[in-house]
Design an enzyme around this catalytic site. Structure first.
Site, PDB file in Angstrom:
ATOM      1  CB  SER A  53      36.466  40.699  24.093  1.00  0.00           C
ATOM      2  OG  SER A  53      36.017  40.492  25.471  1.00  0.00           O
ATOM      3  CB  CYS A 105      40.262  49.728  33.724  1.00  0.00           C
ATOM      4  SG  CYS A 105      40.118  51.052  33.043  1.00  0.00           S
ATOM      5  N   GLY A 157      30.697  51.801  33.758  1.00  0.00           N
ATOM      6  CA  GLY A 157      30.544  51.684  34.578  1.00  0.00           C
ATOM      7  C   GLY A 157      30.220  50.157  35.327  1.00  0.00           C
ATOM      8  CB  CYS A 195      38.496  50.477  29.401  1.00  0.00           C
ATOM      9  SG  CYS A 195      37.617  49.990  30.855  1.00  0.00           S
ATOM     10  NE  ARG A 220      37.941  45.363  23.562  1.00  0.00           N
ATOM     11  CZ  ARG A 220      37.413  45.381  24.998  1.00  0.00           C
ATOM     12  NH1 ARG A 220      37.402  43.938  24.734  1.00  0.00           N
ATOM     13  NH2 ARG A 220      37.504  46.397  25.969  1.00  0.00           N
ATOM     14  CG  ASP A 266      28.545  43.716  34.162  1.00  0.00           C
ATOM     15  OD1 ASP A 266      27.497  43.950  34.210  1.00  0.00           O
ATOM     16  OD2 ASP A 266      29.616  43.110  34.090  1.00  0.00           O
ATOM     17  NE  ARG A 290      29.715  45.762  31.853  1.00  0.00           N
ATOM     18  CZ  ARG A 290      30.518  45.035  32.278  1.00  0.00           C
ATOM     19  NH1 ARG A 290      31.353  45.771  30.994  1.00  0.00           N
ATOM     20  NH2 ARG A 290      31.543  44.224  32.107  1.00  0.00           N
TER      21      ARG A 290
END
Length: 411
Positions: free
Chosen positions: A347, A252, A284, A254, A236, A323, A325
């Site tokens: 995922s 969400c 975030g 998560c 994960r 995004d 990330r």
């Protein structure tokens, strides 16, 4: 006021820091990462260790609670489990955002430490137990069975865990993103308000300790099996969401997905494989929690209320991008662990799976979150992601998404 020496130029006296040959097979040749605060000649990295906490250290020193010249005592701090080295450590194209030797500092650089160099670990490995009510629920539902080793009847999970701080090799970072190193350095310098002058004045320093959060890796099962072709891996890959992960906010998926991922990892470990949960500090979508909450408000208050069609667009309206990330750096974690195949990848993110495959990591099976684990208030998010190309074993319902201009979205 006391004299301040600016760390802008290499010639400031003292012995030169050991050079760094990134990707060298022998750690003595590769050299240690030295982020000494003080004389610039006695460092080979820009920034400081524990970068995101450097300001707290400065406050402690200013308040006379910490000596500026304190050196850590590494007695009995060695890794609780051995990790590596793996062949992937010696390919400078595979690892550019962490120091693969970061947990072995006291072992492989003992001579340099004795000589007085301020060398500090950027990775630490220990053991613990993890307890989540969702795991106990999985036991009661019959999806998991205690074995009194990996999983106890009370729902405690035996894990090994590693904390990883980022160490960026700037030439490799620039190549990974397809930009010139000089442009990368200049932009980092400008967009941090000139915080690190050495980015533009010290091209001889190729390492950067960025002031950002790192990652924690939780291993379920026998860590010594990592790097072996026959070892099956469940994983994960999770990016931080404090509101859901810690406080179970239902907007969400998560925390439910994190708990489901841990469940899959336990199952894999009980079958003789290894489960790996990688928890990245990228709150975030790396836009930050303030921006995240602003987007929540915008989604709920827009005309017609929250909708999958506007899910992407509302983030971009506030942040200017969907995004930040940059999953391109994420595969470094897998290369550090010697993982070239993930048998069960928990995922639905196409950005994560694409980034892994781009770096040569095979994904055998992608695992979606079960429908019954999706909170009602998070259905908008899930519908938008599926419509945008997220993995799903079922044909997603049609959603006419507002056309985004920036990067795609990720969980």
């Amino acid at each position: 006021m006391a004299h301040i020496r600016l760390n802008s130029h290499p010639a400031q006296g003292g012995a030169a820091a050991p050079p760094v040959v990134w990707g060298a097979r022998d750690p003595k040749v590769r050299g240690p990462v030295v982020g000494t605060v003080g004389n610039a000649a006695q460092r080979n990295a820009i920034g400081v260790h524990s970068g995101s906490y450097g300001i707290y250290r400065a406050l402690a020193i200013a308040a006379h609670e910490l000596r500026a010249d304190h050196r850590p005592d590494f007695t009995d701090t060695s890794p609780a489990e051995a990790i590596g080295p793996f062949e992937s450590w010696f390919d400078p194209k595979k690892i550019v955002s962490l120091d693969p030797w970061g947990h072995k500092v006291a072992e492989v650089f003992a001579d340099e430490l004795k000589a007085g160099w301020d060398i500090r670990p950027t990775i630490a490995v220990t053991k613990a137990h993890v307890a989540m009510p969702e795991i106990k629920d999985a036991i009661e539902a019959g999806r998991l069975r205690p074995d009194n080793d990996i999983l106890s009847s009370s729902g405690d999970v035996k894990v090994t865990k590693a904390a990883v701080e980022p160490v960026w090799w700037l030439p490799g970072i620039a190549e990974r993103f397809g930009v010139k190193e000089v442009d990368l350095r200049r932009t980092l310098f400008e967009q941090t308000g000139g915080m690190y002058t050495e980015l533009v004045t010290r091209p001889d320093l190729e390492l950067f300790l960025p002031p950002i959060g790192g990652a924690t890796i939780y291993f379920v099962g026998d860590v010594s099996k990592l790097g072996k072709a026959e070892t099956k891996i469940a994983c994960r890959l999770h990016d931080e969401c404090n509101g859901s992960d810690v406080f179970s906010s239902d907007i969400c998926t998560c925390r439910p997905y994190l708990a489901h991922g841990i469940e899959v990892c336990i199952d894999m470990a009980q079958k003789g494989g290894v489960g790996v949960v990688i928890y990245n500090r990228k709150e975030g979508r790396a836009l930050g929690e303030v921006t995240k909450f602003l987007v929540y408000n915008a989604r709920k208050r827009q005309v017609g209320g929250d909708s999958a069609a506007q899910y992407f667009n509302r983030t971009e309206c506030v942040a200017g991008v969907q995004d930040m990330r940059f999953q391109e750096l994420m595969p470094d974690m897998f290369h550090w662990l010697g993982i070239s195949r993930i048998d069960r990848f928990v995922s639905m993110s196409n950005l994560k799976s694409d980034a892994l495959r781009e770096q040569g990591i095979e994904i055998v099976e992608q695992v979606a979150i079960p429908d019954e684990l999706i909170p009602a208030d998070a259905q908008v998010e899930m519908d938008a992601k599926k419509a945008a190309g997220y993995f799903t074993p079922k044909k997603p319902a049609f959603v006419d998404l507002a056309k985004p201009k920036g990067r795609g979205l990720n969980e």
